[in-house]
Scaffold this motif. Structure first.
Motif, PDB file in Angstrom:
ATOM      1  N   UNK A 275       0.844  -1.193   0.000  1.00  0.00           N
ATOM      2  CA  UNK A 275       0.000   0.000   0.000  1.00  0.00           C
ATOM      3  C   UNK A 275       0.882   1.246   0.000  1.00  0.00           C
ATOM      4  N   UNK A 276       0.353   2.393  -0.476  1.00  0.00           N
ATOM      5  CA  UNK A 276       1.129   3.637  -0.462  1.00  0.00           C
ATOM      6  C   UNK A 276       1.480   4.046   0.970  1.00  0.00           C
ATOM      7  N   UNK A 277       2.766   4.186   1.237  1.00  0.00           N
ATOM      8  CA  UNK A 277       3.218   4.448   2.594  1.00  0.00           C
ATOM      9  C   UNK A 277       2.820   5.824   3.097  1.00  0.00           C
ATOM     10  N   UNK A 278       2.599   6.765   2.164  1.00  0.00           N
ATOM     11  CA  UNK A 278       2.311   8.148   2.548  1.00  0.00           C
ATOM     12  C   UNK A 278       0.823   8.487   2.457  1.00  0.00           C
ATOM     13  N   UNK A 279      -0.039   7.490   2.295  1.00  0.00           N
ATOM     14  CA  UNK A 279      -1.480   7.750   2.239  1.00  0.00           C
ATOM     15  C   UNK A 279      -1.968   8.299   3.581  1.00  0.00           C
ATOM     16  N   UNK A 280      -3.120   8.948   3.566  1.00  0.00           N
ATOM     17  CA  UNK A 280      -3.732   9.436   4.799  1.00  0.00           C
ATOM     18  C   UNK A 280      -4.393   8.300   5.570  1.00  0.00           C
ATOM     19  N   UNK A 281      -5.128   7.441   4.844  1.00  0.00           N
ATOM     20  CA  UNK A 281      -5.908   6.357   5.458  1.00  0.00           C
ATOM     21  C   UNK A 281      -5.825   5.148   4.536  1.00  0.00           C
TER      22      UNK A 281
END
Length: 508
Positions: A275-281
């Motif tokens: 998953x994108x490590x810098x996502x918000x949620x």
């Protein structure tokens, strides 16, 4: 050739800071209800070409304040879409040229040619993700009884909708024969999600979409499919998920080309996915091979409510979040809406790829009011009889993004395909209905188009509004009225000197 004018944005917060510095973000401190009112405000601001919005006092249907700020209208102008790609608006087509070259590179001719292509090669290398063990999106991890979608400020956009709807989810899936780290085979798409309860949501994907294909493969094995849903990522990742990429190109990797740097990914906590490590949620969970629930009705980009239909159910196994996360939302409805604005920019991005397949195409326009893809106006450089029809058939047959376009109007290169005035003149003076219409029956059509006779199966109309040449006509064709350029320029200088422009009468 650099592919960015702006520095890479690692996450949503960095992009919002950029917009704030540009005066293109407004923080709303007044309470705004998640039920209908936020959509009404968002819709009004978007129609005025207004800024991105951060609602700091969103309230639920009972009037209770939520603790999480809500971001809306992020891509409400073409300039902000271009900024999300890292560019100024006038350079979007240059990025399209680079992407077309990456897709179909020409043979290298000598060392000098190889060095000239270094930026292109660097962009290709940027598609390989960078794996990290400690990710900002996993600062807070909710599992078991702590999982509750009610913690998220999910809005209900339109009257009559049955439940809150997650509208900007980046849904990440993979086929069953792959491993969790095989990001080259993952799919990331934007599929709306109806909230069913604390840990359940409906995953609405149409049969032709990548997520649905992966789900069928897992269901054939009788197994639940692992799914991760990223909400609020960096803009390049969001726009990659929205792009109609060719089959075999993974959106998570393609985001590296748009960012100009490698994408940071991390293993999900409860499902075998990256998953994108810098996502918000991030929402993690499993989609049942058999369980479905009735979804809808919800307002859609067509300007109508969809019919209620069964779609698969996802059970949430974990919710992970950044420290002080932001929730990203939008609405869909009759254009203009954010998907329509994004589609306008993607027109320019796709044009170089289309020219590589059909070189005579000069320009194109997909009118946003026509749901961004159901009508296309194509300007061509015409050289032989029947060329307009050949272009129509090539667009419908060769390019998947035009398979749901039910009306194509082809015009000459002296016509601006984005001007209804020019199009109307070409239709009125260069098209005869008894000769220049091509109707095709029983072709694939948008499943959401209830105007078609059968779901997913309908007709297509091609209109040849080009000048007729050779065997196309037996009459002498008209000559377009025009002034010599030198005389037109002289007249412009004359009018400027006498201040005639804008005057109702000649100066005395």
């Amino acid at each position: 050739m650099p592919i960015r004018d702006l520095p890479p944005f690692a996450n949503l917060g960095e992009f919002l800071s950029h917009l704030d510095r540009s005066g293109d973000l407004v923080r709303v401190a007044e309470p705004v209800s998640l039920e209908h009112q936020m959509t009404a405000v968002h819709r009004h601001v978007l129609r005025q070409g207004g800024p991105a919005l951060r609602f700091d006092a969103a309230t639920d249907r009972l009037g209770h304040s939520t603790t999480m700020p809500v971001v809306a209208n992020l891509f409400g102008t073409r300039q902000r879409v271009a900024a999300g790609l890292g560019l100024t608006l006038d350079r979007v087509e240059e990025l399209g040229e680079l992407l077309a070259a990456l897709r179909e590179p020409a043979p290298v001719e000598g060392m000098r040619d190889a060095f000239s292509r270094w930026p292109m090669l660097r962009s290709a290398l940027a598609t390989r993700p960078r794996l990290v063990k400690r990710a900002p999106v996993q600062h807070t991890v909710l599992e078991g009884d702590d999982v509750d979608l009610g913690r998220l400020p999910v809005q209900t956009c339109w009257p009559g909708e049955p439940a809150p709807l997650i509208t900007w989810p980046l849904v990440i899936t993979r086929p069953p024969e792959t491993e969790a780290g095989d990001t080259a085979r993952t799919n990331m798409g934007v599929y709306r999600m109806q909230v069913l309860g604390r840990d359940r949501a409906i995953m609405r994907w149409l049969a032709h979409r990548g997520g649905a294909a992966h789900h069928r493969a897992w269901a054939e094995r009788g197994e639940a499919m692992p799914v991760a849903v990223a909400i609020g990522t960096d803009p390049a990742t969001m726009l990659s998920a929205a792009l109609p990429l060719p089959e075999g190109i993974a959106e998570l990797r393609f985001a590296g080309v748009l960012r100009g740097e490698r994408q940071a990914l991390t293993p999900a906590r409860t499902v075998p996915l990256m998953v994108p490590a810098e996502a918000e949620i991030v929402l993690e969970g499993w989609v049942s091979p058999t369980e479905t629930a009735p979804e809808g009705p919800y307002g859609d980009h067509t300007g109508y409510y969809n019919a209620v239909e069964p779609f698969p159910v996802m059970r949430i196994s974990a919710i992970t979040m950044r420290r002080d996360p932001l929730y990203l939302t939008t609405f869909t409805g009759r254009p203009p809406d954010e998907p329509a604005v994004i589609g306008e920019v993607f027109n320019s991005l796709a044009l170089p790829m289309i020219r590589r397949q059909i070189p005579e195409v000069v320009d194109l326009w997909l009118p946003p009011a026509a749901c961004s893809y159901r009508m296309a106006v194509i300007a061509i450089r015409k050289r032989y009889p029947g060329q307009a029809r050949r272009v129509m058939m090539a667009l419908w047959g060769m390019l998947a993004q035009f398979s749901y376009t039910k009306t194509i109007i082809v015009v000459d290169d002296d016509i601006d395909p984005g001007s209804w005035s020019d199009i109307s003149w070409a239709l009125a003076t260069r098209m005869d209905p008894s000769r220049d219409l091509m109707v095709i029956e029983r072709t694939p059509i948008d499943y959401l188009d209830f105007a078609s006779p059968e779901p997913g199966l309908g007709g297509k109309l091609g209109i040849d509004a080009t000048n007729k040449i050779g065997a196309e006509t037996r009459r002498e064709w008209g000559e377009v009225l025009d002034m010599p350029p030198s005389l037109a320029e002289e007249a412009a200088r004359f009018c400027e000197r006498l201040a005639l422009v804008g005057s109702k009468e000649l100066p005395t």
